[in-house]
Enzyme design. Structure first.
Site, PDB file in Angstrom:
ATOM      1  N   ARG A   6       6.983 -13.336  15.643  1.00  0.00           N
ATOM      2  CA  ARG A   6       7.427 -11.930  15.622  1.00  0.00           C
ATOM      3  C   ARG A   6       6.484 -11.119  16.502  1.00  0.00           C
ATOM      4  NH1 ARG A   6       9.101 -10.029   9.535  1.00  0.00           N
ATOM      5  NH2 ARG A   6      10.093 -11.957   8.868  1.00  0.00           N
TER       6      ARG A   6
ATOM      7  N   LYS B 231       3.944  -8.050 -12.511  1.00  0.00           N
ATOM      8  CA  LYS B 231       4.843  -7.568 -11.450  1.00  0.00           C
ATOM      9  C   LYS B 231       5.860  -6.577 -11.992  1.00  0.00           C
ATOM     10  CE  LYS B 231       5.424 -11.435  -8.342  1.00  0.00           C
ATOM     11  NZ  LYS B 231       6.339 -12.540  -8.015  1.00  0.00           N
TER      12      LYS B 231
ATOM     13  N   GLY C  82       6.122  -6.216  -1.268  1.00  0.00           N
ATOM     14  CA  GLY C  82       4.740  -6.593  -1.585  1.00  0.00           C
ATOM     15  C   GLY C  82       4.029  -5.573  -2.461  1.00  0.00           C
TER      16      GLY C  82
ATOM     17  N   ARG D  35      20.598 -10.799   1.850  1.00  0.00           N
ATOM     18  CA  ARG D  35      20.896 -10.254   3.193  1.00  0.00           C
ATOM     19  C   ARG D  35      20.469 -11.262   4.252  1.00  0.00           C
ATOM     20  NH1 ARG D  35      15.705  -9.763   4.812  1.00  0.00           N
ATOM     21  NH2 ARG D  35      14.204  -9.155   3.220  1.00  0.00           N
TER      22      ARG D  35
ATOM     23  N   ASN E 217      16.690 -12.869  -1.516  1.00  0.00           N
ATOM     24  CA  ASN E 217      17.045 -11.792  -0.596  1.00  0.00           C
ATOM     25  C   ASN E 217      18.529 -11.898  -0.296  1.00  0.00           C
ATOM     26  OD1 ASN E 217      14.461 -10.742  -0.431  1.00  0.00           O
ATOM     27  ND2 ASN E 217      13.879 -12.193   1.171  1.00  0.00           N
TER      28      ASN E 217
ATOM     29  N   HIS F 189       4.675 -20.389   1.476  1.00  0.00           N
ATOM     30  CA  HIS F 189       5.960 -19.711   1.277  1.00  0.00           C
ATOM     31  C   HIS F 189       7.043 -20.575   1.920  1.00  0.00           C
ATOM     32  CE1 HIS F 189       8.710 -16.055   1.354  1.00  0.00           C
ATOM     33  NE2 HIS F 189       9.327 -16.919   2.149  1.00  0.00           N
TER      34      HIS F 189
ATOM     35  N   GLU G 176      13.649 -17.414  -2.031  1.00  0.00           N
ATOM     36  CA  GLU G 176      12.242 -17.558  -1.643  1.00  0.00           C
ATOM     37  C   GLU G 176      11.463 -18.272  -2.749  1.00  0.00           C
ATOM     38  OE1 GLU G 176      11.461 -14.014   1.522  1.00  0.00           O
ATOM     39  OE2 GLU G 176      10.769 -13.606  -0.517  1.00  0.00           O
TER      40      GLU G 176
ATOM     41  N   LYS H 244       5.622 -11.427   7.188  1.00  0.00           N
ATOM     42  CA  LYS H 244       5.647 -12.704   7.887  1.00  0.00           C
ATOM     43  C   LYS H 244       5.335 -12.492   9.362  1.00  0.00           C
ATOM     44  CE  LYS H 244       9.094 -14.068   4.544  1.00  0.00           C
ATOM     45  NZ  LYS H 244      10.541 -14.055   4.247  1.00  0.00           N
TER      46      LYS H 244
HETATM   47  P1  ADP Z   1       8.210  -8.578  -2.847  1.00  0.00           P
HETATM   48  O1  ADP Z   1       9.616  -8.398  -3.296  1.00  0.00           O
HETATM   49  O2  ADP Z   1       7.397  -7.340  -3.011  1.00  0.00           O
HETATM   50  O3  ADP Z   1       8.084  -9.223  -1.515  1.00  0.00           O
HETATM   51  P2  ADP Z   1       7.539 -11.130  -4.135  1.00  0.00           P
HETATM   52  O4  ADP Z   1       7.807 -11.426  -5.555  1.00  0.00           O
HETATM   53  O5  ADP Z   1       8.395 -11.796  -3.124  1.00  0.00           O
HETATM   54  O6  ADP Z   1       7.545  -9.533  -3.937  1.00  0.00           O
HETATM   55  O7  ADP Z   1       6.031 -11.449  -3.828  1.00  0.00           O
HETATM   56  C1  ADP Z   1       5.431 -11.059  -2.615  1.00  0.00           C
HETATM   57  C2  ADP Z   1       4.277 -11.958  -2.293  1.00  0.00           C
HETATM   58  O8  ADP Z   1       3.276 -11.885  -3.326  1.00  0.00           O
HETATM   59  C3  ADP Z   1       4.625 -13.418  -2.201  1.00  0.00           C
HETATM   60  O9  ADP Z   1       5.118 -13.758  -0.925  1.00  0.00           O
HETATM   61  C4  ADP Z   1       3.285 -14.049  -2.472  1.00  0.00           C
HETATM   62  O10 ADP Z   1       2.490 -13.943  -1.321  1.00  0.00           O
HETATM   63  C5  ADP Z   1       2.685 -13.145  -3.535  1.00  0.00           C
HETATM   64  N1  ADP Z   1       3.023 -13.631  -4.879  1.00  0.00           N
HETATM   65  C6  ADP Z   1       4.046 -13.228  -5.648  1.00  0.00           C
HETATM   66  N2  ADP Z   1       4.066 -13.876  -6.840  1.00  0.00           N
HETATM   67  C7  ADP Z   1       3.020 -14.720  -6.821  1.00  0.00           C
HETATM   68  C8  ADP Z   1       2.493 -15.685  -7.751  1.00  0.00           C
HETATM   69  N3  ADP Z   1       3.054 -15.893  -8.952  1.00  0.00           N
HETATM   70  N4  ADP Z   1       1.402 -16.378  -7.390  1.00  0.00           N
HETATM   71  C9  ADP Z   1       0.819 -16.176  -6.184  1.00  0.00           C
HETATM   72  N5  ADP Z   1       1.248 -15.290  -5.259  1.00  0.00           N
HETATM   73  C10 ADP Z   1       2.334 -14.559  -5.566  1.00  0.00           C
END
Ligand code: ADP
Length: 450
Positions: free
Chosen positions: A338, A159, A166, A292, A290, A209, A276, A238
């Site tokens: 939504r 990441k 996403g 906000r 988040n 989630h 989250e 979502k």
């Molecule tokens: P963003 O800031 O882009 O929303 P997130 O870190 O919240 O990034 O991750 C977005 C989505 O990606 C999560 O809601 C989940 O669906 C998937 N995700 C992120 N990290 C993982 C992980 N370690 N294992 C499985 N799914 C993941």
């Protein structure tokens, strides 16, 4: 001091913030783009200012214009809503520099939580459970990277520290794909987010989630407002949210929420915030914070009776929370759908004129929207046009009410995802509760003829 709020957002959330202002007698100024100047909530606002053309970059995302609008209208505070500039640390910093109040946390907290490596490290320090992963940013040395991945165990997800929406993530299932995936993600991160920093986590294969809502005042008091389940997603967006998350042990939520509050105190957090998590095998793992208001905040308001937007405004004005954790109780269950103006098959946005809009009403039903019959949905912005929320004494009653509300909603002139919502709310697995984040996409994929 006599305050006045500038609402730096549009659509349903602008309407929601206006409502909170009227409730507490706070004067406000609504900003808009040229595309929104004829919307009813702009026409009927106490005070409104058009700050630029339809393109968000030249209006809602233009920091200088928003701050200038606050200055000329005599506003003392700015509420960013969600999206647009709400998680932009530079925006919050400039508001602070202009002696205005940002309705949200200090810019330093936004900056720290906006970097996922730093956020993760802060959570680990505060005792918030995180997904097993790299202790900090990934180094350059291939052998060390391989060793980190082996330690975590495959599959892993690479990441971008600065990622969001996403984007900037890549799943790696075996070692021989690792270095290529890293190079690609680093390049993407550099171009999309201006920050090539990467980290790595274990990829969870079937999680839900689940998130925890917090409120903190400027005096170091902090409470949590329980949890929400937002697993029904498509492309990380979502679609349905509910509170509380069905089947998640209450003592787990209480334990983790206490750690979230510790994290808030350690960063002098202020206002509303959401932690989250992914929930798998009866454990919660932090993914991001988040800083906000969330789109889905109404489900929490319905089960706690607390007006989160009003609380944000009062905290920003320097009032104490006036609530202890013991004052907060959770009543029943709430579900939010939504409503997006989008094609039911392609999911492409369907801008255009709404001929007729008839929202549902009834016991336990709440609708958040900016549209009305004759409203023109602009192609320039998000396709979210309304949120339909139902509260019941328990989940079964909330499900019955949300289905009745969806059946009673009429919208003609543009197509929406209401038919999809009706199906999902009748879906036996959703009704049982606890479907994972991959559920909706798997369902849609299986229906598409190959
Ligand atoms: P963003 O800031 O882009 O929303 P997130 O870190 O919240 O990034 O991750 C977005 C989505 O990606 C999560 O809601 C989940 O669906 C998937 N995700 C992120 N990290 C993982 C992980 N370690 N294992 C499985 N799914 C993941």
């Amino acid at each position: 001091m006599r305050h006045k709020l500038l609402i730096a957002n549009r659509g349903e959330i602008a309407v929601r913030i206006q409502k909170a202002c009227r409730n507490i007698g706070l004067p406000f100024v609504q900003i808009c783009s040229e595309a929104d100047r004829n919307a009813r909530y702009v026409r009927e606002a106490d005070d409104a200012l058009c700050i630029g053309p339809a393109r968000a970059r030249e209006s809602y995302l233009d920091i200088a214009s928003v701050i200038y609008a606050a200055k000329v209208s005599g506003a003392t505070m700015i509420h960013p809503g969600y999206g647009f500039l709400s998680e932009n640390a530079d925006f919050a910093e400039q508001i602070e520099a202009h002696d205005l109040i940002f309705v949200g946390p200090p810019s330093s907290a936004i900056r720290d939580m906006g970097n996922k490596v730093r956020a993760r490290q802060a959570m680990i320090r505060a005792g918030v459970p995180c997904i097993p992963g790299s202790p900090g940013p990934l180094p350059d040395d291939p052998e060390t990277i391989r060793a980190i991945a082996r330690d975590i165990g495959y599959p892993v997800i690479v990441k971008a520290a600065g990622g969001g929406g996403g984007r900037g993530m890549r799943v790696v299932t075996e070692e021989r794909e690792l270095l290529d995936a890293l190079t690609l993600t680093r390049e993407e991160a550099r171009t999309a987010f201006g920050n090539p920093e990467l980290y790595m986590e274990r990829f969870l294969t079937g999680p839900r989630h689940v998130e925890i809502q917090v409120l903190c005042d400027t005096f170091g008091h902090a409470v949590h407002l329980g949890d929400r389940d937002c697993s029904m997603q498509r492309r990380h967006q979502k679609v349905i949210e509910e509170a509380p998350a069905p089947g998640v042990p209450r003592d787990l939520i209480e334990d983790v929420a206490a750690q979230c509050l510790a994290a808030c105190r350690s960063m002098n957090y202020r206002g509303a915030g959401t932690f989250e998590f992914l929930f798998e095998d009866d454990a919660l793992f932090f993914i991001e914070m988040n800083t906000r208001l969330q789109v889905e905040h109404p489900v929490t308001e319905m089960i706690t009776g607390i007006d989160i937007v009003e609380a944000q405004l009062r905290i920003a004005m320097g009032e104490p929370l006036g609530l202890t954790q013991e004052d907060i109780s959770f009543r029943g269950s709430a579900i939010e759908c939504r409503i997006n103006a989008e094609d039911p098959n392609t999911f492409m946005p369907t801008p255009g004129i709404v001929d007729r809009w008839q929202p549902p009403d009834g016991e336990g039903i709440r609708v958040e929207t900016h549209i009305e019959s004759g409203y023109e949905i602009s192609p320039h912005y998000d396709s979210l046009i309304a949120k339909v929320i139902a509260h019941g004494a328990n989940r079964a009653e909330a499900l019955t009410r949300i289905l009745a509300a969806l059946e009673a909603t009429t919208i003609t002139g543009v197509s929406t995802n209401i038919p999809l919502h009706r199906r999902l709310v009748k879906d036996s697995n959703f009704r049982t509760g606890g479907t994972g984040i991959a559920y909706l996409e798997t369902m849609l994929r299986e229906e598409t003829p190959a």
